[in-house]
Design a protein around this motif. Structure first.
Motif, short mmCIF file in Angstrom:
data_model
loop_
_atom_site.label_atom_id
_atom_site.label_comp_id
_atom_site.label_asym_id
_atom_site.label_seq_id
_atom_site.Cartn_x
_atom_site.Cartn_y
_atom_site.Cartn_z
N PHE A 105 39.61 42.82 36.41
CA PHE A 105 40.53 41.71 36.67
C PHE A 105 40.97 41.70 38.13
O PHE A 105 40.96 42.74 38.80
CB PHE A 105 41.74 41.75 35.74
N ASN A 106 41.32 40.50 38.59
CA ASN A 106 41.87 40.29 39.93
C ASN A 106 42.81 39.10 39.84
O ASN A 106 42.37 37.98 39.60
CB ASN A 106 40.75 40.04 40.94
N ILE A 107 44.09 39.36 40.00
CA ILE A 107 45.12 38.34 39.80
C ILE A 107 45.86 38.13 41.12
O ILE A 107 46.35 39.08 41.71
CB ILE A 107 46.11 38.79 38.70
N LYS A 108 45.93 36.86 41.54
CA LYS A 108 46.56 36.55 42.82
C LYS A 108 47.88 35.81 42.63
O LYS A 108 47.93 34.79 41.94
CB LYS A 108 45.63 35.69 43.67
N ASN A 109 48.91 36.36 43.24
CA ASN A 109 50.22 35.71 43.37
C ASN A 109 50.94 35.44 42.06
O ASN A 109 51.65 34.44 41.94
CB ASN A 109 50.09 34.43 44.21
N HIS A 110 50.81 36.34 41.13
CA HIS A 110 51.61 36.29 39.90
C HIS A 110 52.66 37.40 40.03
O HIS A 110 52.47 38.53 39.58
CB HIS A 110 50.72 36.47 38.66
N PHE A 111 53.76 37.03 40.69
CA PHE A 111 54.78 38.02 41.03
C PHE A 111 55.45 38.64 39.82
O PHE A 111 55.91 39.78 39.90
CB PHE A 111 55.82 37.39 41.98
N ASN A 112 55.51 37.94 38.70
CA ASN A 112 56.11 38.54 37.51
C ASN A 112 55.29 39.75 37.05
O ASN A 112 55.86 40.80 36.71
CB ASN A 112 56.24 37.50 36.39
N ILE A 113 53.98 39.65 37.05
CA ILE A 113 53.13 40.78 36.66
C ILE A 113 53.21 41.89 37.70
O ILE A 113 53.35 43.07 37.36
CB ILE A 113 51.67 40.31 36.45
N TYR A 114 53.13 41.52 38.96
CA TYR A 114 53.25 42.48 40.05
C TYR A 114 54.54 43.29 39.94
O TYR A 114 54.53 44.51 39.99
CB TYR A 114 53.18 41.73 41.39
N ASN A 115 55.65 42.58 39.74
CA ASN A 115 56.95 43.26 39.64
C ASN A 115 57.05 44.13 38.39
O ASN A 115 57.64 45.22 38.44
CB ASN A 115 58.09 42.24 39.69
N ASP A 116 56.50 43.67 37.27
CA ASP A 116 56.49 44.49 36.05
C ASP A 116 55.75 45.80 36.28
O ASP A 116 56.22 46.88 35.91
CB ASP A 116 55.83 43.74 34.89
N LEU A 117 54.58 45.71 36.90
CA LEU A 117 53.78 46.92 37.15
C LEU A 117 54.47 47.84 38.15
O LEU A 117 54.48 49.06 37.97
CB LEU A 117 52.38 46.54 37.62
#
Length: 123
Positions: A105-117
């Motif tokens: 996977f490669n996810i761009k600019n989904h800050f909710n997922i970024y912050n959760d991780l």
């Protein structure tokens, strides 16, 4: 630094990175967790303010630091429940962004997922 990052990415379990074109130190910062549960922090700044030039390098990669089994299992669970098998639209954002990537996977600019991780990792 690029050779080291390339080698780490060949063994990555998860990579989180963010970029910014604004502020006193525009550039990229990131974290790579390898399959052997070791984390590496890196940064590559495009410029450093004059008053910090003697204290900081434009680019750097940390020594590897093990992550706990508990953190690893929480990351696996989160990825399996919230990322694997789902599709994510690339969001275009100017002057800032984040990227979340793994083997499939490669996810761009989904800050909710970024912050959760980041919260699971503790940073």
């Amino acid at each position: 630094m690029e050779k080291i990052l390339k080698k780490l990415r060949e063994e990555k379990f998860l990579e989180l990175s963010s970029s910014s074109g604004l502020g006193p130190m525009p550039g990229i910062t990131g974290l790579i967790i390898t399959k052997n549960k070791t984390s590496y922090y890196y940064h590559k700044y495009f410029m450093i303010p004059d008053h910090l030039k003697d204290e900081m390098n434009l680019e750097s990669i940390s020594e590897g630091k093990p992550i706990s089994e508990d953190v690893y299992l929480k990351l696996v669970k989160y990825i399996n429940e919230n990322i694997i098998g789902k599709s994510f639209e690339d969001k275009m954002i100017f002057d800032a962004g984040c990227n979340i990537s793994g083997e499939d996977f490669n996810i761009k600019n989904h800050f909710n997922i970024y912050n959760d991780l980041k919260k699971i990792i503790g940073g």
